[in-house]
Structure formats: structure tokens, C-alpha cells
Write a protein that holds these residues in place. Sequence first.
Motif, PDB file in Angstrom:
ATOM      1  N   TRP B  23       1.212  -0.813  -0.190  1.00 18.07           N
ATOM      2  CA  TRP B  23      -0.216  -0.076  -0.423  1.00 18.07           C
ATOM      3  C   TRP B  23       1.154   1.574   0.019  1.00 18.07           C
ATOM      4  N   GLU B  24      -0.178   2.612  -0.349  1.00 19.83           N
ATOM      5  CA  GLU B  24       1.308   3.127   0.005  1.00 19.83           C
ATOM      6  C   GLU B  24       1.261   4.149   0.544  1.00 19.83           C
ATOM      7  N   PRO B  25       2.082   4.049   1.547  1.00 20.13           N
ATOM      8  CA  PRO B  25       2.738   4.894   2.459  1.00 20.13           C
ATOM      9  C   PRO B  25       1.372   6.349   2.751  1.00 20.13           C
ATOM     10  N   THR B  26       1.398   6.680   4.035  1.00 17.13           N
ATOM     11  CA  THR B  26       1.023   8.309   4.055  1.00 17.13           C
ATOM     12  C   THR B  26       1.262   9.085   5.335  1.00 17.13           C
ATOM     13  N   TYR B  27       1.768   8.363   6.656  1.00 23.04           N
ATOM     14  CA  TYR B  27       2.237   9.444   7.403  1.00 23.04           C
ATOM     15  C   TYR B  27       3.836   9.262   7.284  1.00 23.04           C
ATOM     16  N   GLN B  28       4.739   8.276   6.035  1.00 19.88           N
ATOM     17  CA  GLN B  28       5.911   8.303   6.402  1.00 19.88           C
ATOM     18  C   GLN B  28       6.485   8.667   5.055  1.00 19.88           C
ATOM     19  N   LYS B  29       8.057   8.629   5.114  1.00 20.56           N
ATOM     20  CA  LYS B  29       7.789   9.308   3.868  1.00 20.56           C
ATOM     21  C   LYS B  29       8.275   7.619   3.457  1.00 20.56           C
ATOM     22  N   LYS B  30       7.921   7.232   1.768  1.00 26.06           N
ATOM     23  CA  LYS B  30       8.251   5.733   1.466  1.00 26.06           C
ATOM     24  C   LYS B  30      10.197   5.833   1.518  1.00 26.06           C
ATOM     25  N   SER B 123      10.138  -1.715  -2.165  1.00 27.46           N
ATOM     26  CA  SER B 123       8.959  -1.599  -1.736  1.00 27.46           C
ATOM     27  C   SER B 123       7.876  -2.083  -2.667  1.00 27.46           C
TER      28      SER B 123
END
Lengths: 89, 511
Positions: B23-30, B123
Motif C-alpha cells: 500500500w502507499e504510505p501516508t504518514y511516513q515517507k517511502k 517497496s
Amino acid sequence: MSQLVFIVFQDNDDSRYLAEAVMDDNPHAEMQHQPAMIRIQAEKRLVMNRETMEEKLGRDWDVQEMLINVISIGGNVDEDDDHFILEWK
Amino acid sequence: MAVQNKKLNLKDKYQYLTRDMGWEPTYQKKKDIFPDEDFEGIKITDWSQWEDPFRLTMDSYWKYQAEKEKKLYAIFDAFAQNNGHQNISDARYVNALKLFLTGVSPLEHAAFQGYAKTGRQFSGAGARVACQMQAIDELRHSQTQQHAMSHYNKHFNGLHDAAHMHDRVWFLSVPKSFFDDARTAGPFEFLTAISFSFEYVLTNLLFVPFMSGAAYNGDMATVTFGFSAQSDEARHMTLGLEVIKFILEQHEDNVPIVQRWIDKWFWRGFRLLSLVSMMMDYMLPNKVMSWSEAWEVYYEQNGGALFKDLERYGIRPPKYQDVANDAKHHLSHQLWTTFYQYSQATNFHTWIPEKEEMDWMSEKYPDTFDKYYRPRYEHLAKEAAAGRRFYNNTLPQLCQVCQVPTLFTEMGAPTKLSHRQLKYEGERYHFCSEACCEIFEHEPEKYIQAWLPVHQIYQGNCEGADVETVVQKYYHINIGEDNFEYLGSPDHKRWLSIKGVKPADEDKNAA
Ligand SMILES: [Fe+2]
Ligand SMILES: [Fe+2]
Ligand SMILES: [Zn+2]
């Protein structure tokens, strides 16, 4: 230059059917027996069909069942519910 | 309305597994989550292109692995209950297992750690799942190998402290440093090194003809763990090939980076497998296939087909493959004559091949054995017969990269020692070959840190300065039991008594 694909099975009861099925479906293939193993090689392409195996075994057969008896392979793999293919394109 | 309960096909099942795990992270940078994904310069533009052709999902993974384990342990039990070690061809064979348990099984464990760590770095969910499954496989390999060989440990010497030896013994730094080198590289180099160069291109040489040889020498336990592990390997190899194709397809800038890794890891793997060449030609009393024949089938033929396939990506065969191909006529003989001289410092025995074995080698190595190697054995045999069994008391010069003693010869010049050296920041470094020297030159900061067993002894880091202390105290090799010549060793005597033959010196004692 010749480009061979190959598959190696453990020499056991399951594999004898597997090897037979492979040889039926791939007339250009060559089978070699070495201690405890069966090696089949063929120019460019080898295919294993679920249908042929089911006929040999007289029961349902899942392509992934062969994972139990395979020792090694050479070639690009293409697998789905009906066949397992090894090939150099 | 009735809901149609459609059975998912393989492709759908695999899609669900790998799509829902990402999933795409929202509260951390990839970038913070996968910090190691780009420092190697590999460009991935679309992880969704990742395909695992086996499309194995967790439910089938556990099902098939459980079945493999059941079969395997049924054979281990039968082998132990029937005292299977008594039915092997000859006790000299067990020495190959000593090398296996100390040199190879710890690599399985290193592979487990390597895949567990590397899987975390990607990732892409497909790559993570593949690495996770492989990590579990490798742990299984390490464990089943130890279980299989524990039976031999009850009856033969040299198998009692494999993990300890792997970390310390001079020649075991060859396999250990190989894997440490891979594990300390970035995630894409690790996969190119282990999944592709090692597993796809080279491991067949160990796990197929050598294991077939184990069967031919009556060792059902070993051939069974070998082939059971190798049934996972078919998946690992496929992954290795897919990884390379995936990386190459993602961006053209990846091609030169991958080519350099292939050149490096083919060579590193080839040097490591020199140990296997000797296991095949010298440590299997019943011979199936020579190292040079195995090399022809599993490298020249299969590797040839593979690299022809990779041409369309702009990849050529490994840079030093000609040197490796030429070496197939010499490798096992050069290795064995070296180990013969250093048996005082190994956990396994060595011996001079018997007459029939030498004749077999003359036949398999028509251009080299009689000319270069038979005379050495004849000389060594004469010395031994005169009560001067030869042991070399000078510690060998090790290669800074592969850590094998500089024992190899130049391509096309089998009496000329291959040796390179260079100075880096005021220190001189030695290499077994052009290829190892080149690997060093590209990453000197890495290889100057190499833990070279001989240097460590001289620097006083191995509990003593003399061979006896190092071997006994630091290596845990039991002197007079595990090491030295096979003939007359406790293993040899035990074998004679199993076979009902009275050893000559026991006759004397009885008299
Ligand atoms: Fe493994
Ligand atoms: Fe593996
Ligand atoms: Zn080297």
C-alpha cells in the motif's frame, strides 16, 4: 548454437508419471537416467500439461504438485492452471 | 440473488497476495521506509511489473513444504534405524559431508538471514513475498542438513562443531566471506549475486551431480536432503532469472550495473565451487560424473543458453568465463593436492587416490591428469611409503578477495602460478587472479577489511602462533582424530571394523 531447456526430477514413483507425460507431450525431448534422478532436456521448449498428467494418474492433478519432485530446471518458466512451460524464446 | 462462488485461478490468487500486501504510505515517507532501495543506482519505475512465474501463495506453500518435510523425515528415520552409515561405499566419502556441514550448511543459514533482510528493503510487494518465502526455505535447508548429518556425527569425527568452525577455520573463510560479501551489498546486488549468479547459474553443480553422487555412494539421507532442498531451489532459480529480467527491463541504466555484478558474482561463485570440484572428483569413492563433465553440462551448455537469452537485454556472458572454462581441466586436482598438504589443519581427512581412481581421472582428464597431476601423487605416495607423509608447514598466501590460497595457475599455462598484487594506500594486497584483483580495484574500501585467516594467525588473534594451538584451541579440531591422513585415522579404523576387517596395527597389538 543449440539452446537447451531442461528439467530434473527425483527418481521416484510420482516422477515416473511426470517423465512419461513430458515425453509424450514433447517428442523432441531426450531423457537421461542418472543415480536417483531423471533429467529431460529439449531444444528451446518443454511443456508439461495438466491434462496429460491427469490421464496418466487417473485423478485430478495440480500443476504445482510437481514442485515436490522437481530438482532443477533451466529456461524461462511460464506456469498457469493447465500447464508448466520451460522455454528459451 | 445467489453469489457465484468462483474458485480463483493461480494468477488471481497470486495477484491478491501481492497486491493486498502493498500500500502507499501516508504518514511516513517511502524513502524512510525503504532507505536502501536506490543507493546502488538501480532504477525501478514500476514494481507492478514484478512477476513470480510460480505464483505460489501461502496456503499452497505450506501444503507442499509440509509434504516435502514428511517425506524427508521418514527417510532420515529409516536411515538412522537401519544404520545407513554402514551401507555407504567407503568411509572416505564421509569427508565430503564434513566439508558440506561446515562449509555449505552455514551458508544456507546465511541465505536465510540474507533474504529476510533483503526482502525488507523492497517497496514492491511481489519481491517482498518472494524473499520471505525463500528465507523460510533457506532456514529449512540449514536445519534439515544438520539433522541429516547429525547421524554421521555419532559415528565419525570432524562433524562436532560446524558453526564454530565455519566462523574460524582458514579454508571455511572462503564460503563464509562469499556470503558475507553478498549480504553486506545492497538489496539488488544481493539478489543478482545469490538468486541469479549463484543459484541460477552455479548451484546445480553442487546440488545435482554431487547429490546424485551421494546416492551412488549409498548415502540416502544426504541425497534426500539435497534433492528436497533442491526442489525449493527450482523456485529460487526461477526467481533469480526473473529478478534479472525485471531489473533489466525497468531501465537501460541498470544494464551496466547488472553486468558488473554478473561478472563479479560469477567469478566469486566459481572460486567458491572449486571446493565442490574436489568433492566430486576426489571425495566420492564411486564416481558418477567428473567435475569437467558437470561443468560442461551445467555451465557451458546451460549457461550458454541462458546468456544467449539475455543478449536481447544487452547482457553478455561473464567477463572471465573463458578462464573458468579452461580451469575445468585442472581445478579439482589443484585443490586436492593443496588440501592434501594441509590436512593437519582441516576437520576432514585427505588421501592419495587409489589406482583405479587415478585411471578414472586419466580417462576423464586425458590432456592434463597424466601430464601434470599423476606424477605429483606418485611422488607423494613414495614419500608417504617412506614414512614421510607430506604436510606443508608454511601457511599459504591467501587471495584478498576470494580467500582461496593462491594455488591456481594461469589460463593455458598450467605450470605458471596465477598471482596478482597491487598497492592501495601504502599497503600491498595479493590476489589469485586478474578477476579477483579487478573486483578489489572496484571496491577497495570493502575488501581491505577482509578477515584473512592466515593474517589473523600471524597477528596473534587466533589464540596462538603455532599451528597446533590454533587448530586445537581456536578451531576446535581434535588433533589426531579429525585431521591428518585418512589411512590409519580413527575413522578408517572404525570403518574397517564395521566391515569386519581387522586393521593391521590392531593385529600387532593383539600379538
Ligand atoms: Fe538453500
Ligand atoms: Fe536457495
Ligand atoms: Zn581470488
